[in-house]
Write a protein that holds these residues in place. Structure first.
Motif, PDB file in Angstrom:
ATOM      1  N   TRP A  93      75.362 -41.528 -25.026  1.00 60.24           N
ATOM      2  CA  TRP A  93      76.024 -42.334 -26.059  1.00 60.24           C
ATOM      3  C   TRP A  93      75.020 -42.705 -27.146  1.00 60.24           C
ATOM      4  CZ3 TRP A  93      74.756 -44.322 -21.255  1.00 60.24           C
ATOM      5  CH2 TRP A  93      73.905 -45.421 -21.231  1.00 60.24           C
ATOM      6  N   VAL A  94      75.558 -43.142 -28.259  1.00 60.58           N
ATOM      7  CA  VAL A  94      74.748 -43.629 -29.370  1.00 60.58           C
ATOM      8  C   VAL A  94      75.075 -45.089 -29.612  1.00 60.58           C
ATOM      9  CG1 VAL A  94      76.460 -42.814 -31.057  1.00 60.58           C
ATOM     10  CG2 VAL A  94      74.112 -43.285 -31.795  1.00 60.58           C
ATOM     11  N   ALA A  95      74.047 -45.892 -29.850  1.00 55.90           N
ATOM     12  CA  ALA A  95      74.205 -47.307 -30.179  1.00 55.90           C
ATOM     13  C   ALA A  95      73.751 -47.489 -31.624  1.00 55.90           C
ATOM     14  CB  ALA A  95      73.385 -48.175 -29.238  1.00 55.90           C
ATOM     15  N   LYS A  96      74.681 -47.735 -32.495  1.00 52.08           N
ATOM     16  CA  LYS A  96      74.381 -47.873 -33.916  1.00 52.08           C
ATOM     17  C   LYS A  96      73.488 -49.086 -34.171  1.00 52.08           C
ATOM     18  CE  LYS A  96      76.761 -44.398 -35.560  1.00 52.08           C
ATOM     19  NZ  LYS A  96      76.084 -43.284 -36.260  1.00 52.08           N
ATOM     20  N   HIS A  97      72.526 -48.908 -35.063  1.00 53.55           N
ATOM     21  CA  HIS A  97      71.631 -49.993 -35.502  1.00 53.55           C
ATOM     22  C   HIS A  97      70.882 -50.622 -34.326  1.00 53.55           C
ATOM     23  CE1 HIS A  97      73.988 -49.412 -39.075  1.00 53.55           C
ATOM     24  NE2 HIS A  97      75.074 -49.914 -38.511  1.00 53.55           N
ATOM     25  N   TYR A  98      70.581 -49.827 -33.320  1.00 49.16           N
ATOM     26  CA  TYR A  98      69.979 -50.362 -32.098  1.00 49.16           C
ATOM     27  C   TYR A  98      68.517 -50.728 -32.280  1.00 49.16           C
ATOM     28  CZ  TYR A  98      68.671 -50.687 -27.168  1.00 49.16           C
ATOM     29  OH  TYR A  98      68.200 -51.125 -25.949  1.00 49.16           O
ATOM     30  N   ASN A  99      67.760 -49.868 -32.900  1.00 48.28           N
ATOM     31  CA  ASN A  99      66.307 -50.036 -32.952  1.00 48.28           C
ATOM     32  C   ASN A  99      65.910 -51.001 -34.061  1.00 48.28           C
ATOM     33  OD1 ASN A  99      65.716 -48.081 -30.877  1.00 48.28           O
ATOM     34  ND2 ASN A  99      66.288 -46.498 -32.345  1.00 48.28           N
ATOM     35  N   ALA A 100      65.416 -52.180 -33.643  1.00 46.37           N
ATOM     36  CA  ALA A 100      64.994 -53.217 -34.590  1.00 46.37           C
ATOM     37  C   ALA A 100      66.092 -53.530 -35.589  1.00 46.37           C
ATOM     38  CB  ALA A 100      63.708 -52.804 -35.314  1.00 46.37           C
ATOM     39  N   GLY A 101      67.297 -53.734 -35.068  1.00 50.87           N
ATOM     40  CA  GLY A 101      68.403 -54.103 -35.945  1.00 50.87           C
ATOM     41  C   GLY A 101      68.777 -53.029 -36.940  1.00 50.87           C
ATOM     42  N   GLY A 102      68.408 -51.784 -36.637  1.00 56.09           N
ATOM     43  CA  GLY A 102      68.727 -50.676 -37.532  1.00 56.09           C
ATOM     44  C   GLY A 102      67.588 -50.260 -38.432  1.00 56.09           C
ATOM     45  N   HIS A 115      64.798 -49.195 -37.579  1.00 50.43           N
ATOM     46  CA  HIS A 115      64.223 -47.976 -37.015  1.00 50.43           C
ATOM     47  C   HIS A 115      65.306 -47.042 -36.499  1.00 50.43           C
ATOM     48  CE1 HIS A 115      60.354 -49.607 -37.707  1.00 50.43           C
ATOM     49  NE2 HIS A 115      60.311 -50.424 -36.668  1.00 50.43           N
ATOM     50  N   GLY A 116      66.509 -47.149 -37.049  1.00 49.68           N
ATOM     51  CA  GLY A 116      67.549 -46.173 -36.768  1.00 49.68           C
ATOM     52  C   GLY A 116      68.403 -46.492 -35.557  1.00 49.68           C
ATOM     53  N   ASP A 117      69.243 -45.522 -35.221  1.00 51.05           N
ATOM     54  CA  ASP A 117      70.190 -45.672 -34.125  1.00 51.05           C
ATOM     55  C   ASP A 117      69.528 -45.338 -32.783  1.00 51.05           C
ATOM     56  OD1 ASP A 117      72.161 -46.277 -35.981  1.00 51.05           O
ATOM     57  OD2 ASP A 117      72.815 -44.178 -36.142  1.00 51.05           O
ATOM     58  N   GLY A 118      70.101 -45.868 -31.722  1.00 53.41           N
ATOM     59  CA  GLY A 118      69.613 -45.590 -30.381  1.00 53.41           C
ATOM     60  C   GLY A 118      70.473 -44.540 -29.692  1.00 53.41           C
ATOM     61  N   TYR A 119      69.852 -43.530 -29.128  1.00 43.45           N
ATOM     62  CA  TYR A 119      70.542 -42.496 -28.353  1.00 43.45           C
ATOM     63  C   TYR A 119      70.081 -42.593 -26.903  1.00 43.45           C
ATOM     64  CZ  TYR A 119      72.301 -40.245 -32.575  1.00 43.45           C
ATOM     65  OH  TYR A 119      72.964 -39.983 -33.760  1.00 43.45           O
ATOM     66  N   PHE A 120      71.041 -42.549 -25.987  1.00 45.43           N
ATOM     67  CA  PHE A 120      70.733 -42.832 -24.589  1.00 45.43           C
ATOM     68  C   PHE A 120      71.312 -41.789 -23.649  1.00 45.43           C
ATOM     69  CE2 PHE A 120      70.468 -46.831 -26.806  1.00 45.43           C
ATOM     70  CZ  PHE A 120      69.298 -47.385 -26.292  1.00 45.43           C
ATOM     71  N   VAL A 121      70.628 -41.658 -22.515  1.00 43.36           N
ATOM     72  CA  VAL A 121      71.127 -40.888 -21.388  1.00 43.36           C
ATOM     73  C   VAL A 121      71.243 -41.842 -20.215  1.00 43.36           C
ATOM     74  CG1 VAL A 121      70.642 -39.015 -19.769  1.00 43.36           C
ATOM     75  CG2 VAL A 121      70.037 -38.764 -22.183  1.00 43.36           C
ATOM     76  N   GLY A 122      72.421 -41.917 -19.623  1.00 42.50           N
ATOM     77  CA  GLY A 122      72.646 -42.803 -18.488  1.00 42.50           C
ATOM     78  C   GLY A 122      72.826 -42.015 -17.203  1.00 42.50           C
ATOM     79  N   LEU A 123      72.184 -42.489 -16.143  1.00 45.09           N
ATOM     80  CA  LEU A 123      72.307 -41.877 -14.821  1.00 45.09           C
ATOM     81  C   LEU A 123      72.986 -42.858 -13.880  1.00 45.09           C
ATOM     82  CD1 LEU A 123      68.818 -40.192 -14.344  1.00 45.09           C
ATOM     83  CD2 LEU A 123      70.857 -39.293 -15.466  1.00 45.09           C
TER      84      LEU A 123
END
Length: 254
Positions: free
Chosen positions: A228-237, A239-247
């Motif tokens: 999934w992607v978390a918009k504006h995740y990194n330092a409130g945006g 540093h861009g969006d956060g992309y994650f892999v969940g196990l």
């Protein structure tokens, strides 16, 4: 080899010290994007509700938003967080949310190391916990430390219980803002020298299969990975969006 040398080795203690400084200096800025409900979090809550589990242990609970979400859906949550300042922020956040969410179960925040805390809880609560949850945390841990987490999580969980953990994906914006210092089988190890410069190193996952093998190796039935992607995740945006892999792993025996 999963790591090259000391320079490339993931170091959870170094990361924790770096985040202590961030919490002290600019917690409102760097946590702005991290409260969103993720597919992994939603899945854990629904799984616990469906299977009658009521207790979850969360590692790296940070500002508390995911703990509040779980508690508002009927779960009892213990958050283990390294930063005492983060715990203070979490309680403040709960006060600000009063009236907007209904927390009808107990929430407890414990200051300390997640790995040691989980190993302690397994002696006290073995077989009593329905979920172990750690969002955006294990990418700071080297393989031996991850294996300790999986083993302790397996021991503390009830039969049929779920462990849900997430890592940064190689698509995450921070991957290209840092300096590559090494490689594990699952992806590159990157430090934060080009943004925070606090000695924080992360694993950015290219191939989740080695991580899934680690989890299955301690006994979990590992499900297909989530992304999934978390918009504006990194330092409130900033540093861009956060992309994650969940196990997600299920302890057999239910």
């Amino acid at each position: 080899m999963s790591r090259i040398d000391d320079e490339s080795r993931l170091d959870a203690n170094q990361a924790a010290m770096g985040f202590d400084r961030l919490w002290h200096l600019q917690h409102a800025e760097f946590t702005r994007g991290i409260g969103a409900v993720t597919p992994m979090l939603q899945g854990l809550v629904e799984y616990c509700q469906t299977n009658g589990f009521t207790r979850v242990i969360e590692g790296g609970s940070g500002p508390g938003y995911h703990a509040f979400f779980m508690a508002s859906h009927g779960l009892e949550v213990m958050g283990i967080e390294h930063s005492s300042e983060a715990i203070e922020v979490a309680w403040d956040n709960l006060g600000e949310l009063n009236g907007r969410i209904h927390v009808d179960r107990k929430i407890e925040f414990v200051q300390g190391d997640f790995v040691a805390g989980l190993e302690t809880r397994k002696a006290e609560e073995a077989g009593l916990v329905g979920g172990v949850y750690a969002n955006a945390l294990l990418h700071f841990f080297d393989q031996p430390t991850r294996l300790r987490v999986y083993k302790a999580g397996y021991d503390v969980l009830s039969p049929g219980g779920m462990m849900a953990v997430s890592f940064k994906s190689s698509r995450d914006a921070l991957r290209n803002l840092g300096e590559v210092v090494g490689r594990e089988l699952a992806g590159l190890v990157v430090n934060d020298s080009k943004y925070y410069n606090l000695g924080i190193k992360r694993l950015f996952v290219e191939d989740p299969q080695p991580l899934m093998a680690e989890m299955s190796g301690v006994g979990f039935k590992v499900l297909a990975p989530l992304e999934w992607v978390a918009k504006h995740y990194n330092a409130g945006g900033h540093h861009g969006d956060g992309y994650f892999v969940g196990l997600v792993g299920i302890k057999p025996g239910a």
